[in-house]
Design a protein around this motif. Structure first.
Motif, PDB file in Angstrom:
ATOM      1  N   SER A   4       1.013  -1.037   0.390  1.00  9.09           N
ATOM      2  CA  SER A   4       0.113  -0.227  -0.226  1.00  9.09           C
ATOM      3  C   SER A   4       1.092   1.488  -0.086  1.00  9.09           C
ATOM      4  O   SER A   4       2.045   0.992   0.609  1.00  9.09           O
ATOM      5  N   ALA A   5      -0.098   2.485  -0.555  1.00  4.30           N
ATOM      6  CA  ALA A   5       1.279   3.067  -0.283  1.00  4.30           C
ATOM      7  C   ALA A   5       0.229   4.706  -0.870  1.00  4.30           C
ATOM      8  O   ALA A   5      -0.538   4.997  -0.929  1.00  4.30           O
ATOM      9  N   LEU A   6       1.848   5.798  -0.194  1.00  5.36           N
ATOM     10  CA  LEU A   6       0.800   7.290   0.086  1.00  5.36           C
ATOM     11  C   LEU A   6       2.342   7.874  -1.440  1.00  5.36           C
ATOM     12  O   LEU A   6       2.545   7.896  -1.364  1.00  5.36           O
TER      13      LEU A   6
ATOM     14  N   LEU B  99       1.775  -3.968 -16.396  1.00  2.00           N
ATOM     15  CA  LEU B  99       1.396  -5.981 -16.172  1.00  2.00           C
ATOM     16  C   LEU B  99       0.943  -5.672 -15.419  1.00  2.00           C
ATOM     17  O   LEU B  99       1.002  -7.340 -14.860  1.00  2.00           O
ATOM     18  N   GLY B 100      -0.418  -5.408 -16.156  1.00  2.00           N
ATOM     19  CA  GLY B 100      -1.834  -6.197 -15.733  1.00  2.00           C
ATOM     20  C   GLY B 100      -2.229  -6.494 -14.623  1.00  2.00           C
ATOM     21  O   GLY B 100      -2.591  -7.728 -14.176  1.00  2.00           O
ATOM     22  N   LEU B 101      -0.906  -5.350 -13.598  1.00  5.38           N
ATOM     23  CA  LEU B 101      -1.722  -5.985 -11.914  1.00  5.38           C
ATOM     24  C   LEU B 101      -2.818  -4.969 -11.645  1.00  5.38           C
ATOM     25  O   LEU B 101      -2.508  -3.827 -11.610  1.00  5.38           O
ATOM     26  N   PRO B 102      -4.083  -5.068 -10.591  1.00  5.09           N
ATOM     27  CA  PRO B 102      -5.316  -4.220 -10.841  1.00  5.09           C
ATOM     28  C   PRO B 102      -4.135  -3.330  -9.185  1.00  5.09           C
ATOM     29  O   PRO B 102      -3.511  -4.314  -8.348  1.00  5.09           O
ATOM     30  N   VAL B 103      -4.827  -2.838  -8.974  1.00 10.13           N
ATOM     31  CA  VAL B 103      -4.480  -1.902  -7.593  1.00 10.13           C
ATOM     32  C   VAL B 103      -5.786  -0.674  -7.468  1.00 10.13           C
ATOM     33  O   VAL B 103      -6.020  -0.212  -8.403  1.00 10.13           O
ATOM     34  N   ARG B 104      -6.480  -0.505  -5.815  1.00  9.13           N
ATOM     35  CA  ARG B 104      -6.991   0.129  -6.038  1.00  9.13           C
ATOM     36  C   ARG B 104      -6.795   1.610  -6.004  1.00  9.13           C
ATOM     37  O   ARG B 104      -5.560   1.805  -4.994  1.00  9.13           O
ATOM     38  N   VAL B 105      -6.985   3.126  -6.792  1.00 10.66           N
ATOM     39  CA  VAL B 105      -6.083   3.746  -6.912  1.00 10.66           C
ATOM     40  C   VAL B 105      -7.378   4.665  -6.703  1.00 10.66           C
ATOM     41  O   VAL B 105      -8.372   5.287  -6.829  1.00 10.66           O
TER      42      VAL B 105
ATOM     43  N   GLY C 154     -13.720   9.291   2.227  1.00 16.04           N
ATOM     44  CA  GLY C 154     -13.903   8.345   1.905  1.00 16.04           C
ATOM     45  C   GLY C 154     -13.641   6.906   1.297  1.00 16.04           C
ATOM     46  O   GLY C 154     -12.688   5.781   1.632  1.00 16.04           O
ATOM     47  N   GLU C 155     -13.646   7.285  -0.316  1.00 19.21           N
ATOM     48  CA  GLU C 155     -12.539   6.386  -1.128  1.00 19.21           C
ATOM     49  C   GLU C 155     -11.636   5.791  -1.234  1.00 19.21           C
ATOM     50  O   GLU C 155     -10.518   4.998  -1.291  1.00 19.21           O
ATOM     51  N   ALA C 156     -10.101   7.631  -0.501  1.00 16.95           N
ATOM     52  CA  ALA C 156      -8.990   7.226  -0.552  1.00 16.95           C
ATOM     53  C   ALA C 156      -9.056   5.892   1.101  1.00 16.95           C
ATOM     54  O   ALA C 156      -7.826   5.262   1.006  1.00 16.95           O
ATOM     55  N   LEU C 157      -9.618   6.512   1.253  1.00 12.31           N
ATOM     56  CA  LEU C 157      -9.441   5.191   2.993  1.00 12.31           C
ATOM     57  C   LEU C 157     -10.082   4.331   2.716  1.00 12.31           C
ATOM     58  O   LEU C 157      -8.850   3.055   2.837  1.00 12.31           O
ATOM     59  N   GLN C 158     -10.526   3.781   1.317  1.00 16.13           N
ATOM     60  CA  GLN C 158     -10.572   1.582   0.780  1.00 16.13           C
ATOM     61  C   GLN C 158      -9.499   1.741  -0.169  1.00 16.13           C
ATOM     62  O   GLN C 158      -9.636   0.874  -0.608  1.00 16.13           O
ATOM     63  N   ALA C 159      -8.978   2.848  -0.299  1.00 18.26           N
ATOM     64  CA  ALA C 159      -7.844   2.422  -1.414  1.00 18.26           C
ATOM     65  C   ALA C 159      -6.209   1.657  -1.234  1.00 18.26           C
ATOM     66  O   ALA C 159      -6.570   2.239  -0.363  1.00 18.26           O
TER      67      ALA C 159
END
Length: 677
Positions: A72-74, A98-104, A196-201
């Protein structure tokens, strides 16, 4: 080599996924070196600062190992525009390749989002300014029409509503005037939705201002973002130190006072009509702010900073300052008393009362107390009659050193920029944040892959007056007109002060008007916005010269032949009376170091490096850098400044300069002929 480093190397390989997704992407050793260093920092939980020259591809160099690590990253960058670029372009490109999903998630400060409640109050409230101004009313109606359709509420979607628009303060909230849970539109709040979206990402893209605001003011309400992040990345990290300083102290200025006056004039009559002379109270604050802005003062240095050690700032008439300071205190006190008597009428007035009380406390403390020994107090006057009083430390070490020290081994910190230092320890950058004292902090310098020796030439005219001579700017302007006429425009002039930029532009326009040079379009800072000036320069159908200072020394990207001549008027030394630099110099001298060699000279080297970096932006660019300050070759410190620049071929005299200009024109013509055939 670790599994992560192997994965990163494979991703950047000539036949790897990045090359397949981006046909123009080729392996670059510097990019691989940086990506490997970032991989090690992520795995070992240590800090890393990387100076990556132009063209290295630093964004992919930290995004790829981060994505492959699954952490996880900021991610923080310097401006909202760079935030948008990272979120909408760079991160999606790496994810697809890269075909790797990440929630941003993208998170900005509250002033970037429309406040539906304040918008409705401005448009429909009984004390609305909009009801008295049809143009404002029409603009607010357009914002409302957009706001009803927008999911994000991000004002960046409204290109016509730039940061200077008078509508912005009416349709956004601040930490001080936000009603929080008592707001009638709390459930529809775009700021809350974004948080709220940031807290879930898994990844959150922020900017440096928001980082400091969250850490020091708890303004963003998302204090859990940093503890949840396993990796923190700062891009354009060279701006961190100066960005953080005001947050570490106390500030009061035009912006806060004007917003307060505006809210007094609208909220007071709405919730307590007739109970207090709200318009008069607001006018008193506005007039006090204007009087402070108009104070006569001696010519200031960079940023217009005036050190404030005694009763009044240096260079400002003490009696006039005291009158203005007393008037401001009286205006705030009167408003505070009026709001204390009426605050029970509404949540809005209650927040206003707390806000005035806080500002009054800050002003009384700054105006009456001497700053602590580790603090610097100053007042700065800027463009558009803005001023700001600040009392803060001389650097941001008191925040970053503990943050990194406490999280050693648990969280990785990556700082990246094209300009961080001129030595392997990147001491200009690490010293300012207190990182040089941390045992688990590493540094890396990755040079630009561009062949500057073949692509660029450096010319230092020997016949110009001394930089301090009043005739220096006109003499350099004569030379710029001559060179730009021969080249066909394509010239950017960077000056060390806004005053010099104005004088340079005026002189150039005079030469054009008198027919003493070829017709040139002279574009000058302050006459249009930065974005508009750069757009006009890029799209110019006639030979053009852009003259600018301040923010144009960085963040200007003009690849190709749009820019082929870059002129820097003088060596960008900080003014000797700049309060921050004085404080840093005194601290270094107390440690047995030299204020000039260890503070002022490195600052000039980094500014020169940043400005010179505007010239060569791609592997095919060609251009000339002119530095109109012969101290670069006549003073002993010149070699240190030259060492901060990429190695370029040198032009000896005017004949060399003319020949190189003609070669650029010929090369451009040959390229154009090839394209047409």
């Amino acid at each position: 080599m670790s599994a992560l480093e192997n994965g990163v190397a494979a991703a950047f390989a000539a036949d790897g996924p990045l090359a397949r997704a981006h046909g123009s992407l080729r392996p670059r050793q510097g990019q691989l070196d940086m990506a490997a260093a970032v991989s090690r920092a992520i795995e070992d939980g240590h800090g890393l600062a990387v100076e990556a020259g132009t063209g290295v591809g630093k964004t992919f160099a930290y995004l790829v190992p981060l994505l492959l690590s699954g952490r996880s990253a900021l991610l923080s960058t310097a401006t909202q525009a760079l935030q948008d670029q990272l979120f909408t372009r760079d991160i999606p490109a790496v994810i697809r390749a890269l075909g790797l999903p990440v929630r941003v998630a993208l998170l900005k400060g509250r002033s970037s989002y429309v406040c539906l409640h304040r918008l409705e109050q401005a448009l429909h409230g009984p004390a609305s300014v909009g009801l008295r101004d049809p143009a404002i009313t029409a603009g607010l109606a357009q914002v409302l029409s957009w706001a009803n359709r927008s999911r994000s509420g991000d004002l960046a979607e409204l290109e016509a509503l730039d940061e200077r628009s008078p509508l912005r303060p009416m349709v956004t909230s601040t930490r001080d005037n936000c009603l929080g849970a008592s707001c009638p539109r709390h459930g529809d709040c775009h700021v809350n939705r974004a948080r709220g979206e940031a807290l879930q990402a898994e990844w959150v893209v922020i900017n440096h201002h928001l980082f400091f605001s969250d850490q020091l003011l708890l303004e963003s309400g998302v204090a859990s973002l940093l503890p949840a992040a396993e990796v923190v990345v700062f891009d354009e990290a060279h701006q961190l130190n100066d960005t953080g300083i005001p947050f570490l102290g106390r500030t009061l200025g035009t912006g806060q006072l004007r917003e307060l006056a505006r809210d007094l004039a609208t909220q007071g009559p709405q919730w307590a009509r007739g109970q207090r002379p709200w318009a008069h109270l607001a006018l008193a604050i506005e007039q006090a702010a204007r009087a402070m802005a108009a104070l006569p003062r001696q010519a200031g240095g960079s940023g217009g900073r005036y050190r404030w050690q005694g009763m009044a700032p240096e260079g400002v008439d003490a009696a006039a300052w005291q009158r203005c300071a007393i008037e401001l205190g009286q205006a705030l006190t009167a408003s505070q008393e009026a709001l204390t008597a009426t605050a029970q009428a509404s949540a809005e007035l209650e927040r206003l009362q707390a806000r005035v009380q806080a500002l009054l406390s800050v002003w009384r403390g700054m105006a009456t107390d001497m700053p602590a020994t580790d603090m610097v107090r100053w007042v700065e006057w800027g463009e558009a009659r803005h001023w700001r009083a600040v009392c803060a430390p001389s650097d941001s070490a008191r925040l970053f050193q503990p943050l990194l020290d406490e999280s050693a081994g648990r969280r990785s910190w990556v700082f990246s920029s094209a300009t961080l230092g001129s030595d392997d320890g990147l001491s200009w950058f690490t010293r300012g944040l207190g990182l040089d004292a941390l045992p688990s902090f590493h540094t890396l310098r990755v040079p630009s892959p561009f062949d500057h020796a073949a692509q660029a030439a450096l010319y230092v005219p020997h016949d110009l007056p001394e930089p301090a001579d009043a005739s220096h700017t006109p003499a350099l302007a004569d030379a710029v007109a001559r060179w730009a006429s021969r080249l066909g425009g394509r010239t950017l002039v960077l000056t060390t002060t806004l005053r010099a930029a104005s004088r340079m532009a005026d002189h150039l326009q005079g030469l054009v008007a008198q027919g003493r040079c070829a017709p040139l379009q002279v574009l000058a800072q302050g006459r249009l916005s930065k974005r508009a000036l750069l757009a006009r320069f890029r799209q110019a159908s006639e030979p053009s010269v852009l003259v600018a200072s301040a923010s144009f020394w960085e963040g200007v990207d003009l690849p190709g032949d749009a820019l082929q001549l870059l002129v820097i008027d003088k060596l960008p030394f900080p003014p000797p009376d700049d309060p921050l630099m004085q404080a840093r110099g005194q601290r270094l001298e107390a440690q047995g170091l030299s204020a000039f060699n260890d503070a002022f000279l490195p600052e000039a080297a980094m500014a020169l490096k940043q400005g010179a970096g505007r010239l060569i932006r791609s592997e095919t660019d060609q251009g000339i850098l002119v530095i109109g300050d012969r101290r670069l070759v006549t003073r002993s410190y010149g070699n240190r400044l030259l060492g901060a620049l990429p190695a370029m071929s040198r032009l000896v005299d005017e004949a060399d300069m003319v020949a190189r200009l003609d070669a650029l024109v010929l090369t451009r013509s040959s390229t154009r002929d090839r394209l047409w055939t």
